[in-house]
Design an enzyme around this catalytic site. Sequence first.
Site, PDB file in Angstrom:
ATOM      1  CB  CYS A 142      -1.687   3.314   4.799  1.00 52.17           C
ATOM      2  SG  CYS A 142      -3.244   4.241   4.768  1.00 52.17           S
ATOM      3  CE  LYS A 163      -8.292   9.259  -0.046  1.00 48.84           C
ATOM      4  NZ  LYS A 163      -7.802   9.441  -1.438  1.00 48.84           N
ATOM      5  CB  SER A 192      -4.441   9.268   1.900  1.00 52.38           C
ATOM      6  OG  SER A 192      -5.181   9.140   0.710  1.00 52.38           O
ATOM      7  CG  HIS A 235       0.159   7.108   3.229  1.00 52.95           C
ATOM      8  ND1 HIS A 235       0.664   5.997   2.575  1.00 52.95           N
ATOM      9  CD2 HIS A 235      -1.194   7.007   3.196  1.00 52.95           C
ATOM     10  CE1 HIS A 235      -0.358   5.256   2.140  1.00 52.95           C
ATOM     11  NE2 HIS A 235      -1.483   5.841   2.503  1.00 52.95           N
ATOM     12  CD  GLU A 237       4.241   6.084   2.387  1.00 53.91           C
ATOM     13  OE1 GLU A 237       3.273   5.654   1.733  1.00 53.91           O
ATOM     14  OE2 GLU A 237       4.205   6.236   3.636  1.00 53.91           O
ATOM     15  NE  ARG A 249      -6.618   9.094  -7.558  1.00 57.58           N
ATOM     16  CZ  ARG A 249      -6.052   8.513  -6.491  1.00 57.58           C
ATOM     17  NH1 ARG A 249      -4.860   7.957  -6.595  1.00 57.58           N
ATOM     18  NH2 ARG A 249      -6.678   8.504  -5.326  1.00 57.58           N
TER      19      ARG A 249
END
Length: 316
Positions: A142, A163, A192, A235, A237, A249
Amino acid sequence: MPVKIPDNLPAAEILSAENIFVMSETRAAHQDIRPMKVLILNLMPNKIETETQLLRLLGNTPLQVDVDLLRIHDKESRHTSLDHMNTFYRDFEDVRHKNYDGLIITGAPLGQLDFEEVTYWDHIREIIDWSQSHVTSVLFLCWAAHAGLYHLYGLKRELLKTKRSGVFVHSRSCDHHPLLRGFDEEFFAPHSRYAEIPVAQIHAHPALQVLAESDEAGAYLVLSRNSRNLFVIGHPEYQKSTLSDEYHRDLAAGINPEIPQNYFRNDDPAQPPVARWHSHGSLLVSNWLNYYVYQLTPYDLSDMSAITPWEASSKS
């Protein structure tokens, strides 16, 4: 693990064309079973969560892997105790004299900053430069993928209006590539990030090859032509809850984020997410370790000149 066959066996060419991993006796004679030594530069704030995600993927391969954890500085992390960092992490000065089979550089929550504005950018550049002569293969994730493409190849990213968060469908850009062995024609991966490098710029670079991309999310898997650097612009992972955790968040911080696409059941944050990328993530890391670390690395890590690109080694 590879199938070891006699040199010049006619079946070798057929099996290679069918994407079956074979190794000649001559090449096998130069290798022996030993643990793969992998260094992880962890730039994420929650070190323990990221460690767990990456070790889960590394642990899904048939190869034995020895892992060293690397930090970018000796300051306390916001979400990880200094005791944990001092106990389990190394400083660059501790490893700069060593060679490694693989290096993984994680993402970082720095997507809206210019690289030169990042306080430890000089350290990142130093480690990337070091890796090109001390590591068989580097996997950039990323933000690190964008950083590596910028530092090594001069490719500049562009900020997105909002985003890019969600799970997107990707397709293979080429067939019969070792890294894509076992991949479906279409597969999912999480994203992300706040920026992207236009896929046309990557396609146009003579030293790079786009292996997988998405109509919505752009380039995903990019490999250097010398097989030494793999850029994963996403991502794989991430665990099931990670995008949800990031979304809530940001909500709590008053950012008013977009709902991650194709992630929550029925695109409803009140419902649980659906994980569609775990098998792909495991296969990606397994293929990287198998074909671009184990297959290419010298038995004696002190002699990095013995590394040969996949295209050459597969003909041996």
